[in-house]
Write an enzyme that holds these catalytic residues in place. Structure first.
Site, mmCIF file in Angstrom:
data_model
loop_
_atom_site.group_PDB
_atom_site.id
_atom_site.type_symbol
_atom_site.label_atom_id
_atom_site.label_comp_id
_atom_site.label_asym_id
_atom_site.label_seq_id
_atom_site.Cartn_x
_atom_site.Cartn_y
_atom_site.Cartn_z
ATOM 1 C CE1 TYR A 246 -3.736 2.361 0.168
ATOM 2 C CE2 TYR A 246 -2.502 3.403 1.950
ATOM 3 C CZ TYR A 246 -3.526 3.429 1.022
ATOM 4 O OH TYR A 246 -4.335 4.539 0.928
ATOM 5 N N GLY B 219 -2.321 8.776 4.272
ATOM 6 C CA GLY B 219 -3.429 8.126 4.960
ATOM 7 C C GLY B 219 -3.050 6.758 5.493
ATOM 8 C CG HIS C 177 -1.851 10.850 -4.670
ATOM 9 N ND1 HIS C 177 -2.811 11.727 -4.254
ATOM 10 C CD2 HIS C 177 -1.914 9.819 -3.787
ATOM 11 C CE1 HIS C 177 -3.435 11.241 -3.188
ATOM 12 N NE2 HIS C 177 -2.910 10.082 -2.885
HETATM 13 C C1 LIG Z 1 0.761 5.480 1.727
HETATM 14 C C2 LIG Z 1 0.387 6.786 1.110
HETATM 15 C C3 LIG Z 1 -0.796 7.397 1.493
HETATM 16 C C4 LIG Z 1 -1.143 8.630 0.959
HETATM 17 N N1 LIG Z 1 -2.278 9.243 1.404
HETATM 18 C C5 LIG Z 1 -2.594 10.470 0.941
HETATM 19 C C6 LIG Z 1 -3.714 11.152 1.460
HETATM 20 O O1 LIG Z 1 -4.418 10.661 2.319
HETATM 21 N N2 LIG Z 1 -3.968 12.378 0.967
HETATM 22 C C7 LIG Z 1 -3.198 12.987 0.005
HETATM 23 O O2 LIG Z 1 -3.471 14.112 -0.407
HETATM 24 N N3 LIG Z 1 -2.106 12.348 -0.483
HETATM 25 C C8 LIG Z 1 -1.783 11.128 -0.035
HETATM 26 N N4 LIG Z 1 -0.664 10.507 -0.499
HETATM 27 C C9 LIG Z 1 0.230 11.229 -1.436
HETATM 28 C C10 LIG Z 1 1.281 12.037 -0.648
HETATM 29 O O3 LIG Z 1 0.701 13.108 0.022
HETATM 30 C C11 LIG Z 1 2.384 12.582 -1.563
HETATM 31 O O4 LIG Z 1 1.789 13.316 -2.590
HETATM 32 C C12 LIG Z 1 3.252 11.466 -2.139
HETATM 33 O O5 LIG Z 1 3.552 10.516 -1.151
HETATM 34 C C13 LIG Z 1 4.543 12.047 -2.703
HETATM 35 O O6 LIG Z 1 5.289 11.060 -3.353
HETATM 36 P P1 LIG Z 1 6.563 10.329 -2.681
HETATM 37 O O7 LIG Z 1 6.079 9.676 -1.439
HETATM 38 O O8 LIG Z 1 6.990 9.338 -3.703
HETATM 39 O O9 LIG Z 1 7.601 11.387 -2.445
HETATM 40 C C14 LIG Z 1 -0.307 9.259 -0.003
HETATM 41 C C15 LIG Z 1 0.880 8.637 -0.380
HETATM 42 C C16 LIG Z 1 1.236 7.417 0.166
HETATM 43 C C17 LIG Z 1 2.541 6.797 -0.238
#
Ligand SMILES: Cc1cc2nc3c(=O)[nH]c(=O)nc-3n(C[C@H](O)[C@H](O)[C@H](O)COP(=O)(O)O)c2cc1C
Length: 444
Positions: A57, A112, A341
């Site tokens: 996930y 999340g 994302h």
């Molecule tokens: C496990 C996970 C959960 C995420 N949940 C959310 C969320 O609830 N809301 C949101 O806006 N972005 C969410 N994201 C996106 C992150 O905010 C962010 O844009 C992303 O992790 C950036 O990429 P990177 O982790 O490869 O640097 C999530 C990303 C991951 C990996």
């Protein structure tokens, strides 16, 4: 434990030297860092620490994960161009963001369902972020209600991330709570109006929300609770079977999932596990969530409503086109967040680092531009800041730290990025984040 006082702009000074010295001194006594410094080793350690479902996930992306790879590859096309013989003995990592001086240019991106990584989830993340003066963007899909996160780290700066749900009353209620619990801004995520085609999760047939995880902001919300009660009442009086919902086969795994849902649903029933198991509310909460979560009907016209619901600044997350950044300014938005994302939504999409310069050019400094997707170290953050980002947001790496060592793990991951950024700043011949610009880079 904290070596940096939160919120003090001078506090991050010297972080590189302190961190190196702390690590090497501990090494003399045979102690290695709780979490690996190398980003690939960090991910590998998280894979070992987490369940297969949790790792899939967190690490997974959409489709063949080409956007995940492209986000990283885009950093490979920029190089830091060092300029020696400048006095860099005093360095300032602080930035101006949302009307305040922040000790570092980092934010924590909203992630999340962090209960998949650690039981303390968002509480641990909030404490670690506060100890370093790094603002934490709390996810709409967090594992703890925002009020509990606020009391876990009262001194920490927080933003609240909203998925615009199909219920306006629910959106308004969440924003009211965010404001009341001390969040400084609302981040509306625009790129998840449909759940991405997440290959790893699909192969494992595992989506945490269907098991009652990551819906604590909803189950603690009075408007959502009312929607759930209405659903239960309606299904009690209806003779219609849900036409498109296939029946769940009763297996030991299904029973375990039912118990988990009941446990999570005790926020709704106000009772213990035994009563919650008998109550229809927990299962109805999951179904209600799946119905209202993030509407694909959202357009620019709807955004104005957020202004009626909150007086807080509004930042749009998921902007990757300069025209959308310009429109955001026209609509009176207070900030944009360049993000795809982390490649979790569209396969073979535009890497955010390539989208950043166009957005920065169009915004012309009128509102802050937050950047994420692919930052794995301090040098990456340096590159994003040199390309004009106001702040750099950390995503997956802190989830890995959380999975490996809880609050300490998050703290170490963020501290290490800060230390590497400080070193990169100095070694490239700069003394302040504000002085880092395009001339600090070479395109390859
Ligand atoms: C496990 C996970 C959960 C995420 N949940 C959310 C969320 O609830 N809301 C949101 O806006 N972005 C969410 N994201 C996106 C992150 O905010 C962010 O844009 C992303 O992790 C950036 O990429 P990177 O982790 O490869 O640097 C999530 C990303 C991951 C990996």
């Amino acid at each position: 434990m904290s070596t940096v006082a939160p919120q003090d702009p001078a506090a991050a000074r010297g972080i590189a030297r302190r961190t190196q010295s702390e690590i090497y001194r501990a090494g003399i006594s045979g102690t290695k860092p709780a979490v690996p410094i190398d980003s690939d080793a960090l991910e590998a350690a998280a894979r070992r620490a987490l369940s297969a479902e949790a790792f899939a996930y967190i690490a997974g992306g959409a489709g063949a994960e080409r956007t995940v790879a492209a986000n990283r590859a885009a950093f490979g096309r920029r190089q830091v161009w060092p300029r020696p013989l400048r006095d860099v003995s005093v360095r300032d990592l602080s930035i101006e963001f949302l009307g305040r001086r922040r000790p570092t240019p980092f934010l924590l991106a909203p992630l999340g369902v962090m209960e998949m990584a650690h039981d303390d989830a968002d509480l641990a993340v909030a404490r670690a972020a506060a100890s370093l003066g790094v603002p934490y963007t709390l996810s709409n899909q967090a594992s703890f209600p925002m009020e509990e996160v606020a009391s876990a780290a009262p001194s920490g700066a927080r933003l609240f991330q909203l998925y615009w749900s199909a219920s306006d009353e629910l959106n308004a209620s969440l924003l009211r709570r965010a404001e009341a619990s001390g969040c400084e801004a609302i981040v509306v995520t625009l790129d998840t109006h449909l759940l991405g085609w997440r290959t790893r999760d699909l192969d494992l047939a595992y989506l945490p929300f269907t098991r009652g995880m990551g819906i604590a902001q909803y189950t603690s919300d009075p408007v959502f609770q009312q929607l759930v009660r209405e659903r239960v009442r309606a299904s009690a009086t209806s003779t219609d079977a849900a036409p498109d919902a296939p029946a769940v086969r009763i297996t030991p795994k299904a029973i375990a999932a039912g118990v988990k849902i009941a446990r999570k649903g005790s926020a709704l029933t106000g009772a213990g596990l035994r009563e919650s198991l008998r109550s229809p509310l927990p299962r109805a909460a999951v179904e209600t969530f799946l119905d209202v979560f993030s509407t694909p009907a959202l357009t620019w016209d709807h955004l104005a409503k957020a202004r009626e619901w909150t007086g807080l600044p509004i930042i749009l997350k998921g902007i990757v086109h300069a025209d959308d950044a310009a429109r955001a300014i026209d609509e009176g938005v207070d900030g944009v967040w360049v993000s795809n994302h982390g490649g979790r939504q569209i396969d073979q999409s535009v890497p955010t680092l390539d989208a950043l310069p166009g957005v920065v050019e169009r915004v012309q400094g009128r509102i802050p531009v937050v950047f994420d997707s692919g930052i794995r170290g301090g040098a990456d953050a340096f590159i994003a800041l040199a390309l004009g980002a106001t702040a750099a947001a950390i995503g997956r790496p802190y989830a890995y730290g959380l999975g490996i060592a809880g609050e300490v793990g998050v703290r170490e991951v963020v501290r290490n990025m800060l230390a590497e950024l400080d070193i990169t700043l100095g070694l490239s011949g700069h003394t302040a984040i504000a002085d880092v610009g395009l001339d600090a880079l070479r395109e390859v």
